[in-house]
Scaffold this motif. Structure first.
Motif, PDB file in Angstrom:
ATOM      1  N   ASP A 294     -52.438 -65.084  -0.718  1.00  0.00           N
ATOM      2  CA  ASP A 294     -53.144 -63.828  -0.902  1.00  0.00           C
ATOM      3  C   ASP A 294     -54.132 -63.980  -2.051  1.00  0.00           C
ATOM      4  O   ASP A 294     -54.080 -64.960  -2.815  1.00  0.00           O
ATOM      5  CB  ASP A 294     -52.173 -62.676  -1.184  1.00  0.00           C
ATOM      6  CG  ASP A 294     -51.613 -62.081   0.095  1.00  0.00           C
ATOM      7  OD1 ASP A 294     -52.410 -61.532   0.886  1.00  0.00           O
ATOM      8  OD2 ASP A 294     -50.389 -62.179   0.315  1.00  0.00           O
ATOM      9  N   ILE A 295     -55.022 -62.993  -2.175  1.00  0.00           N
ATOM     10  CA  ILE A 295     -56.004 -63.005  -3.251  1.00  0.00           C
ATOM     11  C   ILE A 295     -55.416 -62.286  -4.458  1.00  0.00           C
ATOM     12  O   ILE A 295     -54.909 -61.172  -4.345  1.00  0.00           O
ATOM     13  CB  ILE A 295     -57.322 -62.331  -2.807  1.00  0.00           C
ATOM     14  CG1 ILE A 295     -57.827 -62.945  -1.498  1.00  0.00           C
ATOM     15  CG2 ILE A 295     -58.362 -62.452  -3.921  1.00  0.00           C
ATOM     16  CD1 ILE A 295     -58.054 -64.429  -1.533  1.00  0.00           C
ATOM     17  N   PHE A 296     -55.496 -62.936  -5.598  1.00  0.00           N
ATOM     18  CA  PHE A 296     -55.036 -62.373  -6.857  1.00  0.00           C
ATOM     19  C   PHE A 296     -56.191 -62.354  -7.852  1.00  0.00           C
ATOM     20  O   PHE A 296     -57.152 -63.126  -7.727  1.00  0.00           O
ATOM     21  CB  PHE A 296     -53.878 -63.194  -7.433  1.00  0.00           C
ATOM     22  CG  PHE A 296     -52.603 -63.090  -6.649  1.00  0.00           C
ATOM     23  CD1 PHE A 296     -51.596 -62.221  -7.043  1.00  0.00           C
ATOM     24  CD2 PHE A 296     -52.402 -63.862  -5.510  1.00  0.00           C
ATOM     25  CE1 PHE A 296     -50.420 -62.112  -6.311  1.00  0.00           C
ATOM     26  CE2 PHE A 296     -51.232 -63.772  -4.776  1.00  0.00           C
ATOM     27  CZ  PHE A 296     -50.234 -62.892  -5.179  1.00  0.00           C
ATOM     28  N   ILE A 297     -56.070 -61.497  -8.847  1.00  0.00           N
ATOM     29  CA  ILE A 297     -57.023 -61.437  -9.952  1.00  0.00           C
ATOM     30  C   ILE A 297     -56.261 -61.678 -11.242  1.00  0.00           C
ATOM     31  O   ILE A 297     -55.186 -61.111 -11.457  1.00  0.00           O
ATOM     32  CB  ILE A 297     -57.727 -60.065 -10.021  1.00  0.00           C
ATOM     33  CG1 ILE A 297     -58.615 -59.846  -8.792  1.00  0.00           C
ATOM     34  CG2 ILE A 297     -58.553 -59.942 -11.293  1.00  0.00           C
ATOM     35  CD1 ILE A 297     -59.225 -58.456  -8.723  1.00  0.00           C
ATOM     36  N   ALA A 298     -56.825 -62.517 -12.114  1.00  0.00           N
ATOM     37  CA  ALA A 298     -56.257 -62.754 -13.437  1.00  0.00           C
ATOM     38  C   ALA A 298     -57.373 -62.665 -14.469  1.00  0.00           C
ATOM     39  O   ALA A 298     -58.536 -62.976 -14.164  1.00  0.00           O
ATOM     40  CB  ALA A 298     -55.595 -64.132 -13.511  1.00  0.00           C
ATOM     41  N   PRO A 299     -57.063 -62.253 -15.691  1.00  0.00           N
ATOM     42  CA  PRO A 299     -58.075 -62.305 -16.756  1.00  0.00           C
ATOM     43  C   PRO A 299     -58.562 -63.737 -16.947  1.00  0.00           C
ATOM     44  O   PRO A 299     -57.780 -64.688 -16.842  1.00  0.00           O
ATOM     45  CB  PRO A 299     -57.325 -61.797 -17.989  1.00  0.00           C
ATOM     46  CG  PRO A 299     -56.215 -60.960 -17.438  1.00  0.00           C
ATOM     47  CD  PRO A 299     -55.805 -61.650 -16.164  1.00  0.00           C
ATOM     48  N   SER A 300     -59.826 -63.908 -17.219  1.00  0.00           N
ATOM     49  CA  SER A 300     -60.385 -65.249 -17.399  1.00  0.00           C
ATOM     50  C   SER A 300     -59.986 -65.858 -18.729  1.00  0.00           C
ATOM     51  O   SER A 300     -60.135 -67.063 -18.923  1.00  0.00           O
ATOM     52  CB  SER A 300     -61.913 -65.209 -17.286  1.00  0.00           C
ATOM     53  OG  SER A 300     -62.469 -64.346 -18.259  1.00  0.00           O
ATOM     54  N   GLU A 301     -59.474 -65.042 -19.636  1.00  0.00           N
ATOM     55  CA  GLU A 301     -59.012 -65.537 -20.926  1.00  0.00           C
ATOM     56  C   GLU A 301     -57.493 -65.673 -20.892  1.00  0.00           C
ATOM     57  O   GLU A 301     -56.783 -64.672 -20.714  1.00  0.00           O
ATOM     58  CB  GLU A 301     -59.423 -64.589 -22.050  1.00  0.00           C
ATOM     59  CG  GLU A 301     -59.023 -65.072 -23.433  1.00  0.00           C
ATOM     60  CD  GLU A 301     -59.458 -64.114 -24.518  1.00  0.00           C
ATOM     61  OE1 GLU A 301     -58.993 -64.276 -25.657  1.00  0.00           O
ATOM     62  OE2 GLU A 301     -60.259 -63.207 -24.233  1.00  0.00           O
ATOM     63  N   PRO A 302     -56.951 -66.876 -21.051  1.00  0.00           N
ATOM     64  CA  PRO A 302     -55.494 -67.049 -21.025  1.00  0.00           C
ATOM     65  C   PRO A 302     -54.815 -66.164 -22.074  1.00  0.00           C
ATOM     66  O   PRO A 302     -55.308 -66.000 -23.184  1.00  0.00           O
ATOM     67  CB  PRO A 302     -55.315 -68.536 -21.364  1.00  0.00           C
ATOM     68  CG  PRO A 302     -56.601 -69.171 -20.952  1.00  0.00           C
ATOM     69  CD  PRO A 302     -57.667 -68.145 -21.238  1.00  0.00           C
ATOM     70  N   GLY A 303     -53.694 -65.587 -21.680  1.00  0.00           N
ATOM     71  CA  GLY A 303     -52.939 -64.754 -22.602  1.00  0.00           C
ATOM     72  C   GLY A 303     -53.257 -63.275 -22.500  1.00  0.00           C
ATOM     73  O   GLY A 303     -52.454 -62.444 -22.930  1.00  0.00           O
TER      74      GLY A 303
END
Length: 482
Positions: free
Chosen positions: A443-452
């Motif tokens: 599936d498609i997920f979104i994560a912040p581009s900055e780790p943490g």
């Protein structure tokens, strides 16, 4: 001829018909209630009011309210608080007195601090199933109205029920843009194109969905009953370039999203694949195997004679190009040194240098994409472009990484859970969408581009937000530019 194997390393093609997911069972990690970051202004979102009663009022109002809470929390620009019973009483008092009582509102406290802004919305029925959306934002610190806009008011036509969410997204975009003084570019009106793999029919088609994954926004874009891959948006957001086997061989096409009209971009002998737009919107980079091995070319959006940019002069594969936002550089995948890695070259094909060295260079790397805007380089106190890509082993272990354009400061985005590939940046550079099977299927997920960093939904923070719930595997996301 090696180029005719078609994208030996491109990872969205890994899950062709018959591919079995690894069955990861780890759920999306959720964190407990987050203590508000006091650097962000507290913002109270009240439930929309109806000027006069209308059909399905409670359902429509609740959906609009949920949209406002989601958009404003996702922006990561405010401490977002939902309406409280005390706020509901103040709304009724203001309505009776036909005013906004700043003194009373300043008595509200959230985490020992008053909200700096109060968001109010009013739905005004304008005919059968038609609405006007009034947006009012009050600044409690300065004691004045910060925003007052009527969406769907004369001379503009009112919104139908199906388009009311569009008005809501537009309203939250205005709030984010104006209250942050333009420091955060809103993404509330953006969409994500992706590939859906129907393993029963053994086909892949393109779909489109709002960035927040609202199920009723899902639209099927192609009906070729074939394999369609690698969507990429034109800079103006009007067209999608992609690869399709609809004519039984991989050719490149451009489709207008609004009309559905399809134009053949490249149909040369051999493999035509991975088209990516130049920032001018008049040219595309792509990979062609006509000379015998796959090389990177530039071609006008109207088709015509391509200009060759890479010259490996052996059986190496050069593919998956992505043009930098300033048009001066191109990142691409090449196995010229025996293992696919990410390289960057000048726009004319000169000055080629490798930038991917994941796990000491042991991982293969693929599908690079430039950040659409410069990202804060806190170590060097400047802004610079980053490049996201997929790093993988033959064991099918894969993760999303990003580096500065010179290959420095390697960061993992996907947390080493499941198989993760094909990153796509949000237009403001704050998030990366990618395909992952961390919950069993892709599936498609979104994560912040900055780790943490976390995505805030309500009073909880999460590292990954799931966008798609369509049956089958959902792959190869492409985030719209606007």
């Amino acid at each position: 001829m090696k180029g005719l194997t078609l994208n030996k390393y491109l990872l969205s093609a890994v899950v062709f018909a018959g591919f079995i997911a690894t069955g990861q069972t780890e759920n999306i990690q959720e964190f407990g209630p987050i203590i508000a970051d006091l650097r962000k202004p507290p913002l109270l979102v009240t439930k929309p009011q109806a000027e006069t009663p209308f059909a399905d009022q409670e359902k429509i109002i609740q959906e609009l309210y949920d949209l406002f809470l989601f958009d404003l929390a996702f922006a990561d620009a405010f401490q977002v608080f939902p309406e409280t019973p005390q706020a509901a009483i103040l709304i009724q008092q203001d309505k009776q007195n036909n005013t906004f009582d700043y003194a009373q509102w300043k008595q509200l406290k959230f985490q020992d601090d008053m909200p700096e802004y109060v968001v109010e919305t009013v739905l005004v029925p304008r005919g059968e199933g038609k609405y006007q959306l009034n947006l009012l934002v009050y600044d409690l610190v300065d004691g004045k109205r910060a925003i007052g806009t009527a969406y769907g008011a004369d001379p503009h036509p009112p919104f139908g029920a199906k388009d009311l969410r569009r008005a809501g997204h537009r309203a939250t975009a205005q709030i984010i843009g104006e209250l942050t003084n333009g420091l955060i570019e809103p993404i509330t009106e953006t969409k994500i194109a992706f590939v859906n793999h129907n393993s029963v029919k053994r086909i892949k088609e393109l779909y489109l969905i709002d960035y927040d994954g609202w199920k009723d926004s899902l639209i099927q874009l192609t009906y070729f009953n074939s394999i369609t891959l690698f969507p990429d948006w034109s800079p103006d957001g009007a067209d999608l370039a992609y690869v399709s086997f609809k004519n039984e061989w991989p050719d490149c096409f451009i489709q207008n999203v609004a009309t559905g009209k399809v134009f053949t971009l490249a149909k040369f002998l051999g493999t035509n694949t991975t088209p990516r737009w130049y920032p001018d919107g008049q040219n595309l980079a792509l990979s062609l195997s006509a000379p015998g091995n796959q090389e990177i070319y530039r071609i006008p959006r109207t088709g015509g004679k391509p200009v060759r940019l890479t010259h490996t002069n052996n059986d190496a594969i050069d593919e998956a190009p992505d043009v930098s936002p300033d048009g001066n550089q191109i990142a691409f995948t090449s196995d010229r040194n025996g293992k696919p890695q990410i390289y960057v070259m000048d726009a004319n094909g000169a000055n080629i240098r490798r930038i991917s060295y994941v796990d000491g260079g042991q991982r293969k790397c693929d599908t690079p994409q430039w950040s659409p805007v410069p990202i804060d380089n806190k170590k060097q106190n400047k802004k610079d472009f980053r490049i996201a890509f997929t790093g993988f082993f033959d064991s099918l272990q894969s993760d999303i990484f990003s580096v500065w354009q010179d290959g420095s400061d390697l960061q993992m985005i996907s947390e080493h859970v499941g198989e993760n590939h094909n990153p796509s940046w949000s237009p403001n550079g704050k998030y990366i969408a990618y395909a992952s099977n961390r919950l069993g299927k892709y599936d498609i997920f979104i994560a912040p581009s900055e780790p943490g960093r976390l995505i805030f939904i309500g009073d909880k923070g999460m590292r990954n937000y799931r966008v798609t719930y369509l049956g089958g595997d959902n792959l190869s996301p492409a985030w719209s530019p606007k």
